[in-house]
Design an enzyme around this catalytic site. Structure first.
Site, short mmCIF file in Angstrom:
data_model
loop_
_atom_site.label_atom_id
_atom_site.label_comp_id
_atom_site.label_asym_id
_atom_site.label_seq_id
_atom_site.Cartn_x
_atom_site.Cartn_y
_atom_site.Cartn_z
N HIS A 6 32.03 35.71 46.75
CA HIS A 6 31.27 36.97 46.60
C HIS A 6 29.96 36.76 45.85
O HIS A 6 29.34 37.72 45.44
CB HIS A 6 32.11 38.02 45.86
CG HIS A 6 33.15 38.64 46.72
ND1 HIS A 6 33.95 39.67 46.30
CD2 HIS A 6 33.49 38.41 48.01
CE1 HIS A 6 34.77 40.02 47.28
NE2 HIS A 6 34.51 39.27 48.32
N GLN A 13 36.84 35.31 44.19
CA GLN A 13 36.07 36.49 44.55
C GLN A 13 35.31 37.00 43.32
O GLN A 13 34.53 37.92 43.42
CB GLN A 13 36.98 37.59 45.11
CG GLN A 13 37.83 38.25 44.04
CD GLN A 13 38.56 39.50 44.48
OE1 GLN A 13 39.73 39.69 44.16
NE2 GLN A 13 37.90 40.35 45.24
N ASN A 14 35.61 36.41 42.18
CA ASN A 14 34.99 36.89 40.95
C ASN A 14 33.55 36.42 40.84
O ASN A 14 33.24 35.29 41.19
CB ASN A 14 35.82 36.44 39.74
CG ASN A 14 37.26 36.93 39.84
OD1 ASN A 14 37.51 37.94 40.49
ND2 ASN A 14 38.18 36.20 39.24
N CYS A 72 15.88 36.48 46.83
CA CYS A 72 14.61 37.16 47.09
C CYS A 72 14.72 37.93 48.40
O CYS A 72 15.14 37.39 49.42
CB CYS A 72 13.47 36.16 47.14
SG CYS A 72 11.91 36.93 47.60
N ASP A 83 31.74 36.58 37.95
CA ASP A 83 31.34 36.51 36.54
C ASP A 83 31.11 35.09 36.01
O ASP A 83 30.76 34.93 34.84
CB ASP A 83 32.41 37.22 35.69
CG ASP A 83 33.82 36.76 36.02
OD1 ASP A 83 34.01 35.55 36.30
OD2 ASP A 83 34.74 37.60 36.02
N TYR A 98 23.63 46.17 37.45
CA TYR A 98 23.87 44.73 37.40
C TYR A 98 23.39 44.11 36.08
O TYR A 98 24.00 43.17 35.57
CB TYR A 98 23.28 44.02 38.62
CG TYR A 98 24.23 44.16 39.78
CD1 TYR A 98 25.31 43.29 39.92
CD2 TYR A 98 24.12 45.22 40.68
CE1 TYR A 98 26.23 43.44 40.93
CE2 TYR A 98 25.04 45.38 41.70
CZ TYR A 98 26.10 44.50 41.82
OH TYR A 98 27.02 44.66 42.81
N THR A 127 45.75 37.95 41.95
CA THR A 127 45.65 38.82 43.12
C THR A 127 46.93 38.54 43.92
O THR A 127 47.79 37.81 43.46
CB THR A 127 44.37 38.53 43.93
OG1 THR A 127 44.34 39.40 45.06
CG2 THR A 127 44.32 37.10 44.41
N GLU A 151 51.83 41.81 39.87
CA GLU A 151 52.49 42.69 40.80
C GLU A 151 53.92 42.28 41.08
O GLU A 151 54.20 41.14 41.37
CB GLU A 151 51.74 42.75 42.13
CG GLU A 151 50.54 43.63 42.06
CD GLU A 151 49.27 42.82 42.06
OE1 GLU A 151 49.24 41.77 42.72
OE2 GLU A 151 48.31 43.22 41.38
ZN LIG Z 1 10.55 35.02 47.32
#
Ligand SMILES: [Zn+2]
Length: 503
Positions: free
Chosen positions: A352, A334-335, A360, A337, A296, A444, A471
């Site tokens: 997402h 859904q990206n 945390c 970034d 990540y 998509t 597509e």
């Molecule tokens: Zn914490």
């Protein structure tokens, strides 16, 4: 004897069941109607060694699939197989290089009898991926002539095919029987494939099918057997656009791909030896948080050199312009970034999560975090090269919670494979969709996850849905428009100021 296939843990299944029950109805009959198919390569190594390496087609040069003996040894055969919830169909060993014509022959000889043998009944749907042989003109014509409905399977979609699980199962059993030559190998494959109990297929699909993306994709096709070509008439689309008060824009991986953002999925999509589905899981994180954080960290750092593309910018400009006219634009993506934010979009639902948010593990706090590096120990780590050494950072040096007295381990605030979507976000998204009077599906397809989760309900209310993607797929009749090509090219003219707009 019951066989085991890699399935989800009971807790995940339960969570998914709940999710599915809450959001998606009549799933079962839909996936039961699908005949899944695929090809796979199976290798045989020297006569003395019975070690086999199983890999997906096109992956042969990946380090994961090369061991020193591979260079000299080994012939291989290709297998074509199909299965449904009712059991495995016929398996065929392909001896020569396959062409479109051969593929049609295989479908005629092996698929159709399998459909009859498994009593698929009317309304069954055929699934295959977008291999060039599958999309060849001759194949399309053959499928059309036979009136076979095909589950649309865009190339940009995650690797969803549940048959992968059966291939693994098959290969395990075949290797235990230690085939000595290719003829032997082919024979054993056919025998072992036929031995896979129907219950395994049904179970596999029961769990697999409950993943939201798949259900949604299948469900839509099942409900809309009649295919029709959507319109690609921009002038007509613009007439709808100028009337729309609330526009919902669902964006997928294709939009990010046009900015060069790697997805680590599909062919060639590797970080070191892994793909996203190997590392973006709660299991991978609990097993090796350092490795997952390196992955990540790399993805966060890569984003420093990526920019929003014309599709992101057109969406952001449209939102800002329309808001001054009392009209709204909402983005459901859904990206992870944050390129929509960087382009200037304000009203964004990241279903997402985000690469630039942490959560945390102890107190659950979610926080935006754009630090580079995210912690000193990750500085210079995350090299994607397959030969790079894992950093093996002690867990206390990984990103930690800064809330007073907590110091819990942080994880990326992204939805991992096997996890369900945030229900608050889903509720908010559904409200937006109930309100929208025009829906765009960008980068998509409206029949694959995530758009498939949302677009059918919108189309069901009679709201026009327009797709902008690469597509070349026949959409169902319920989706009105389809604009093929890079969305950075097709979207700006669709969203630009209409002459009727005062501002
Ligand atoms: Zn914490």
């Amino acid at each position: 004897m019951a066989r085991k296939v890699p399935l989800l843990k009971p807790a995940h299944v339960k969570a998914r069941l709940k999710f599915a029950n809450d959001h998606l109805d009549d799933l079962e009959e839909s996936w039961e109607k699908v005949m899944w198919s695929d090809e796979t390569k199976i290798e045989l190594f020297g006569h003395n060694s019975t070690k086999c390496v199983w890999r997906k087609k096109n992956d042969e040069y990946h380090p994961k699939n090369t061991i020193p003996t591979v260079k000299h040894g080994g012939d291989s055969i290709m297998l074509w197989g199909c299965f449904s919830a009712h059991g495995t169909g016929r398996l065929h060993c392909i001896k020569e290089r396959m062409t479109g014509a051969m593929y049609c022959e295989i479908l005629g000889k092996y698929l159709l009898p399998s459909v009859r043998a498994l009593k698929m009944g009317r309304g069954w749907v055929f699934q295959h991926d977008n291999d060039p042989k599958h999309t060849a003109r001759i194949t399309k014509e053959w499928l059309c002539k036979k009136h076979i409905k095909v589950l649309v399977w865009p190339s940009q979609s995650p690797d969803l095919n549940p048959i992968e699980n059966l291939w693994r199962e098959l290969k395990l059993h075949v290797s235990q029987r230690q085939p000595r030559n290719l003829t032997d190998l082919g024979k054993i494959c056919v025998e072992e494939w036929a031995k896979i109990p129907p219950a395994v297929c049904a179970n596999l699909l029961a769990c697999w099918g409950l993943t939201s993306h798949l259900c949604a994709a299948v469900r839509l096709n099942w409900r809309s057997p009649k295919m029709a070509r959507p319109s690609s008439n921009l002038t007509k689309f613009r007439k709808e656009f100028k009337k729309a008060k609330h526009i919902a824009i669902i964006t997928g991986a294709g939009v990010s791909a046009e900015s060069g953002v790697p997805t680590f999925r599909g062919q060639g999509g590797y970080w070191r030896k892994w793909q996203a589905q190997d590392l973006a899981t709660p299991e991978a994180f609990s097993r090796d948080p350092s490795l997952v954080w390196e992955f990540y960290h790399y993805r966060r750092e890569v984003m420093r050199s990526k920019m929003p593309n014309p599709a992101h910018l057109a969406i952001a400009e449209c939102e800002s312009r329309l808001s001054q006219q009392g009209r709204s634009v909402v983005i459901i993506t859904q990206n992870i970034d944050e390129l929509h934010h960087r382009a200037g979009s304000k009203h964004v639902y990241e279903i997402h999560g985000s690469l630039f948010k942490t959560r945390c593990m102890s107190c659950g706090e979610v926080k935006a975090n754009h630090k580079s590096p995210i912690c000193p120990a990750l500085e210079g780590k995350g090299e994607p090269d397959p030969n790079a050494k894992d950093a093996r950072i002690p867990v206390e040096d990984l990103p930690r919670c800064e809330k007073r007295g907590c110091n819990g381990l942080l994880r990326p605030h992204v939805v991992w494979f096997g996890e369900t979507l945030d229900s608050d976000i889903l509720t908010a998204v559904e409200k937006e969709l109930e309100k929208c009077d025009l829906c765009l599906v960008v980068g998509t397809s409206s029949i694959v996850y995530p758009a498939a989760m949302f677009a059918p309900q919108v189309a069901g209310r009679g709201v026009p849905v327009a797709e902008f993607n690469m597509e070349c797929t026949p959409a169902t009749k319920r989706f009105k428009y389809h604009f093929e090509g890079p969305c950075g090219t097709t979207l700006p003219p669709a969203l630009e100021r209409h002459e009727s707009e005062a501002i």
